[in-house]
Design an enzyme around this catalytic site. Structure first.
Site, PDB file in Angstrom:
ATOM      1  N   GLY A   7       0.811  -1.208   0.000  1.00 44.50           N
ATOM      2  CA  GLY A   7       0.000   0.000   0.000  1.00 44.50           C
ATOM      3  C   GLY A   7       0.845   1.259   0.000  1.00 44.50           C
ATOM      4  O   GLY A   7       0.326   2.372   0.082  1.00 44.50           O
ATOM      5  N   THR A   8       2.151   1.065  -0.136  1.00 51.86           N
ATOM      6  CA  THR A   8       3.089   2.179  -0.013  1.00 51.86           C
ATOM      7  C   THR A   8       3.316   2.929  -1.309  1.00 51.86           C
ATOM      8  O   THR A   8       3.774   4.062  -1.303  1.00 51.86           O
ATOM      9  CB  THR A   8       4.449   1.645   0.448  1.00 51.86           C
ATOM     10  OG1 THR A   8       4.859   0.655  -0.498  1.00 51.86           O
ATOM     11  CG2 THR A   8       4.363   1.018   1.826  1.00 51.86           C
ATOM     12  N   LEU A  47      11.568  10.093  -3.939  1.00 53.32           N
ATOM     13  CA  LEU A  47      11.458   9.584  -5.301  1.00 53.32           C
ATOM     14  C   LEU A  47      10.095   9.865  -5.920  1.00 53.32           C
ATOM     15  O   LEU A  47       9.981   9.982  -7.136  1.00 53.32           O
ATOM     16  CB  LEU A  47      11.738   8.075  -5.305  1.00 53.32           C
ATOM     17  CG  LEU A  47      13.107   7.686  -4.708  1.00 53.32           C
ATOM     18  CD1 LEU A  47      13.260   6.179  -4.660  1.00 53.32           C
ATOM     19  CD2 LEU A  47      14.250   8.318  -5.508  1.00 53.32           C
ATOM     20  N   PRO A  90       6.868  12.353  -4.693  1.00 51.63           N
ATOM     21  CA  PRO A  90       6.296  13.201  -3.643  1.00 51.63           C
ATOM     22  C   PRO A  90       4.870  12.816  -3.258  1.00 51.63           C
ATOM     23  O   PRO A  90       4.462  13.013  -2.115  1.00 51.63           O
ATOM     24  CB  PRO A  90       6.303  14.602  -4.268  1.00 51.63           C
ATOM     25  CG  PRO A  90       7.257  14.533  -5.390  1.00 51.63           C
ATOM     26  CD  PRO A  90       7.281  13.113  -5.869  1.00 51.63           C
ATOM     27  N   THR A 102       3.316   9.648  -3.270  1.00 52.55           N
ATOM     28  CA  THR A 102       3.250   8.479  -2.385  1.00 52.55           C
ATOM     29  C   THR A 102       4.058   8.729  -1.115  1.00 52.55           C
ATOM     30  O   THR A 102       3.716   8.215  -0.049  1.00 52.55           O
ATOM     31  CB  THR A 102       3.749   7.214  -3.114  1.00 52.55           C
ATOM     32  OG1 THR A 102       5.031   7.471  -3.673  1.00 52.55           O
ATOM     33  CG2 THR A 102       2.796   6.815  -4.216  1.00 52.55           C
ATOM     34  N   GLY A 136      14.806   5.329   3.642  1.00 51.76           N
ATOM     35  CA  GLY A 136      13.466   4.779   3.830  1.00 51.76           C
ATOM     36  C   GLY A 136      12.549   5.799   4.473  1.00 51.76           C
ATOM     37  O   GLY A 136      12.979   6.621   5.282  1.00 51.76           O
ATOM     38  N   GLU A 157       8.533   4.389   7.971  1.00 52.33           N
ATOM     39  CA  GLU A 157       8.324   4.305   9.418  1.00 52.33           C
ATOM     40  C   GLU A 157       8.587   5.594  10.170  1.00 52.33           C
ATOM     41  O   GLU A 157       8.052   5.802  11.260  1.00 52.33           O
ATOM     42  CB  GLU A 157       9.183   3.165   9.971  1.00 52.33           C
ATOM     43  CG  GLU A 157       8.649   1.830   9.489  1.00 52.33           C
ATOM     44  CD  GLU A 157       9.582   0.666   9.724  1.00 52.33           C
ATOM     45  OE1 GLU A 157       9.359  -0.069  10.674  1.00 52.33           O
ATOM     46  OE2 GLU A 157      10.539   0.493   8.941  1.00 52.33           O
TER      47      GLU A 157
HETATM   48 MO1  MOS Z   1       7.979  -2.497   9.561  1.00 52.00          MO
HETATM   49  S1  MOS Z   1       7.312  -2.659  11.500  1.00 52.00           S
HETATM   50  O1  MOS Z   1       9.576  -2.995   9.729  1.00 52.00           O
HETATM   51  O2  MOS Z   1       7.067  -3.603   8.666  1.00 52.00           O
END
Ligand code: MOS
Length: 714
Positions: free
Chosen positions: A467-468, A592, A594, A596, A664, A667
């Site tokens: 979903g990212t 990469l 904006p 998403t 990344g 998170e």
């Molecule tokens: Mo994330 S909690 O490393 O899927």
């Protein structure tokens, strides 16, 4: 390696473009197929039976009533289930033993022609138990506490300098303990699998963050080669870490399909999820800070306690960020864990970093108050030039810029630092800030790039889009490397039959898959450049992997950074806290996509809002399990809770990461958010709430106590 392996320069054209999701139309029109959306011919349905005791043994499994129901094919238990090979993950050793390690542990599985018949059968299975006493309560002085040997690749406890002496000598100190309950990931799509066996080949559609690992684990459990197992995770409705490793449901589905000879579908009922797919552990975190008169932190201790289950050790790595966030010559970080009769905890968005930064960033705010310092400036003052433990340089660290830019955008100044002086009728208003960080890492993956004679391209890699927007971004990386428009490139992801790749977790996905895709596409571009004449009918195919590149150690300390600002209001009549504004300012390498990326950041911020205000799973000490078992009782924030949520980023150039220059972003958005909100609540009310979530009962009790008339004679 060279000093700048990926020299900074103008980004290839498609990187940084706000493209909509490749699969967006399929998702909104309902044609995207999730793990349980396919029904193979002859498909049967499975419904698991959870243990109704907390600890003990199964003494009998009476399946007569269940098997007598119409349409019931089988009831599996440890008495008749196919034997599995030993596994490193004992949560997957389902229906193998009579032991019950926690309430909700699966003890049987009903399989039937229909979902309804399977559910009825599950309810008709009678399990006899021998019950032992249990202990599910995490207490700060729990006798079972120990310091785990390894946490996040380092020691469970580490000390630099002499904390005790420095803390005793500090002019200003803070000593505070912060607590939070268990939290549950509760992705929109429950954990689900559809499994079938064809001539010894196992095919599973699984809702997972990484089908490569699911394939390897199923192959090991069923004593197969990985070429005899196919795991597909084409579309996944969220996971937040709870689908980061294989979960019991996928093993159960495969067992049931093997036993009955039918394809089998299994979706974990929402009310079972709290006990069988992991949770963020509750934590008890003590932070002590000592500072000189100018605000320089001289002593820092972060000690954290969490629980694990008796099934396997999982340690919430909450003291890890304190090792690199702030300069302090004297520093102690300690993890303690105790094994209780509880469901097995696991990853939840920003494991360790999220709860750890809640405590650390709350304590830094308390230090700012004690010093009379501005919380933004106090953090800037203690921003280290190099990684404190190792002395290694940071590949890029723009925390101070995030704090200052975020403060400008938020309108942080002018700010009256006094608490509880901004009244609007019954409301008290306040603002708060916290820092955010998340480590950068990258792991080996493989990718294949293909050029067809008709000018089309195909890129294949077992990446997972939970979903990212991973699909979309990988298409952009491929287009940039090939130098062709993205719509000429077809992407195949989400199957273990594709070149193997890391999971979508730890915020490493795009960096890891993207590097392999970039490498394969760059090599294909070179092949095409050197090719003379028309392409052969089957085109040109190039494969690449990043085993060598990702095995090299960097020499740099690599992390993303951010700053979160919150404005809250507390209702003095009801104790209700609402967030009025939430703003995150990040530095996470090159962004990469904006579109998403903004969703990733704001999604994390809103999840942090839930952690601060509404989310919590209590373990009932007598019942021995979580009491909030559905989305009616486990309160995730809804639209009405999410106010103006803004995310911004710096154009950060970091040549020490990967060819895309990306860190990344999955998170970091949740990190620091709860602290920013709790700090704002202090500013609003003058009360320091150190126990999440900040529910009306707690707030009203504190506000009422403060305004109650003094007792006569007092
Ligand atoms: Mo994330 S909690 O490393 O899927």
């Amino acid at each position: 390696m060279t000093d700048e392996p990926f020299p900074a320069g103008p980004p290839p054209q498609p990187l940084g473009t706000p493209l909509v999701r490749r699969e967006g139309r399929a998702k909104v029109t309902g044609t995207a197929r999730y793990a349980n959306d396919r029904t193979p011919p002859g498909c049967a349905y499975a419904w698991p039976v959870p243990a109704t005791i907390v600890r003990g043994r199964i003494t009998c499994v009476d399946t007569r009533d269940a098997l007598a129901l119409p349409g019931v094919l089988a009831v599996l238990s440890h008495e008749n289930a196919p034997r599995l090979a030993p596994t490193d993950d004992p949560t997957l050793a389902v229906l193998q033993e009579d032991r019950v390690p926690h309430r909700g542990w699966y003890v049987a599985l009903a399989v039937a022609d229909t979902l309804e018949a399977a559910r009825d059968a599950a309810e008709a299975v009678h399990i006899g138990y021998a019950t032992d006493g249990h202990d599910v309560l995490l207490t700060p002085d729990h006798p079972g506490c120990y310091v785990p040997e390894k946490v996040y690749g380092g020691p469970g406890a580490r000390e630099r300098g002499d904390f005790d002496t420095a803390f005793a000598a500090a002019a200003t100190t803070v000593d505070a303990t912060y607590t939070m309950p268990s939290l549950h990931n509760h992705p929109m799509e429950p954990h689900a699998a559809t499994a079938r066996w064809d001539d010894g080949h196992l095919t599973v559609h699984d809702s997972s963050q990484g089908a490569t690992k699911v394939c390897e684990e199923l192959a090991a459990l069923f004593k197969l080669g990985t070429d005899q197992v196919t795991v597909v995770s084409e579309h996944v409705g969220g996971g937040f870490g709870s689908k980061g490793t294989p979960r019991p449901h996928v093993v159960l589905a495969a067992l049931a399909a093997r036993y009955t000879g039918r394809p089998v579908k299994l979706a974990v009922p929402r009310r079972h999820m709290p006990a069988v797919v992991g949770h963020r552990t509750p934590t008890v975190q003590r932070v002590r800070l000592g500072a000189g008169p100018d605000g320089t932190i001289t002593a820092l201790a972060h000690e954290t306690l969490s629980h694990t289950s008796t099934v396997t050790e999982f340690v919430e790595q909450a003291a890890i960020p304190a090792r690199m966030m702030y300069t302090s010559p004297h520093s102690r970080t300690v993890h303690r864990v105790t094994a209780l009769d509880v469901p097995t905890p696991s990853w939840m968005r920003a494991p360790g970093m999220c709860p750890g930064m809640y405590a650390l960033e709350s304590a830094v705010d308390e230090l700012a108050v004690a010093l009379g310092a501005d919380p933004v400036e106090l953090r800037v003052r203690n921003d280290p030039a190099t990684e404190p433990d190792s002395g290694r340089p940071f590949s890029s660290r723009h925390l101070a810029e995030c704090l200052r830019r975020g403060a400008d955008r938020f309108g942080w100044l002018p700010r009256d630092p006094r608490p509880a002086v901004r009244r609007r009728g019954d409301l008290l208003l306040g603002t708060g800030v916290a820092a955010a960080t998340y480590p950068f890492s990258v792991d080996a993956s493989e990718a294949e790039a293909h050029a067809a004679p008709d000018g089309g391209y195909r890129v294949r890699i077992n990446a997972t889009d939970i979903g990212t927007g991973a699909r979309t971004v990988l298409g952009q990386i491929a287009a940039a490397a090939l130098g062709v428009p993205g719509d000429r490139i077809a992407l195949e992801i989400g199957s273990s039959d594709l070149p193997p790749a890391v999971l979508a977790g730890g915020s490493i996905g795009t960096a890891s898959w993207g590097w392999a895709v970039h490498k394969a596409c760059t090599a294909l571009r070179d092949r095409l450049r050197d090719h003379r004449g028309p392409l052969p009918a089957d085109g040109l195919t190039v494969t690449a992997d990043t085993h060598r590149e990702t095995a090299e150690s960097s020499g740099y300390s690599r992390h993303a950074f951010g700053a979160v600002f919150a404005e809250v209001q507390a209702d003095t009549r009801t104790g209700e806290v609402r967030v009025r504004r939430l703003l995150g300012q990040y530095a996470a390498g090159r962004i990469l996509n904006p579109l998403t990326a903004r969703s990733q950041f704001t999604g994390g911020l809103i999840m942090g809002l839930g952690m601060a205000l509404t989310e919590g799973s209590s373990l009932d000490p007598a019942f021995g399990d979580f009491t909030a078992r559905d989305l009616a009782s486990y309160h995730v924030p809804v639209n009405a809770d999410a106010p103006v949520v803004e995310a911004y980023w710096l154009d950060e150039e970091d040549p020490h990461l990967n060819p895309m220059g990306s860190k990344g972003i999955g998170e970091i958005g949740i990190v620091g958010t709860a602290a920013a909100i709790a700090n704002a609540l202090w500013h609003a009310t003058g009360h320091r709430f150190r126990d999440l979530p900040l529910t009306p009962d707690k707030v009203l009790t504190a506000l009422t106590a403060a305004t109650a008339p003094a007792a006569p004679g007092a």
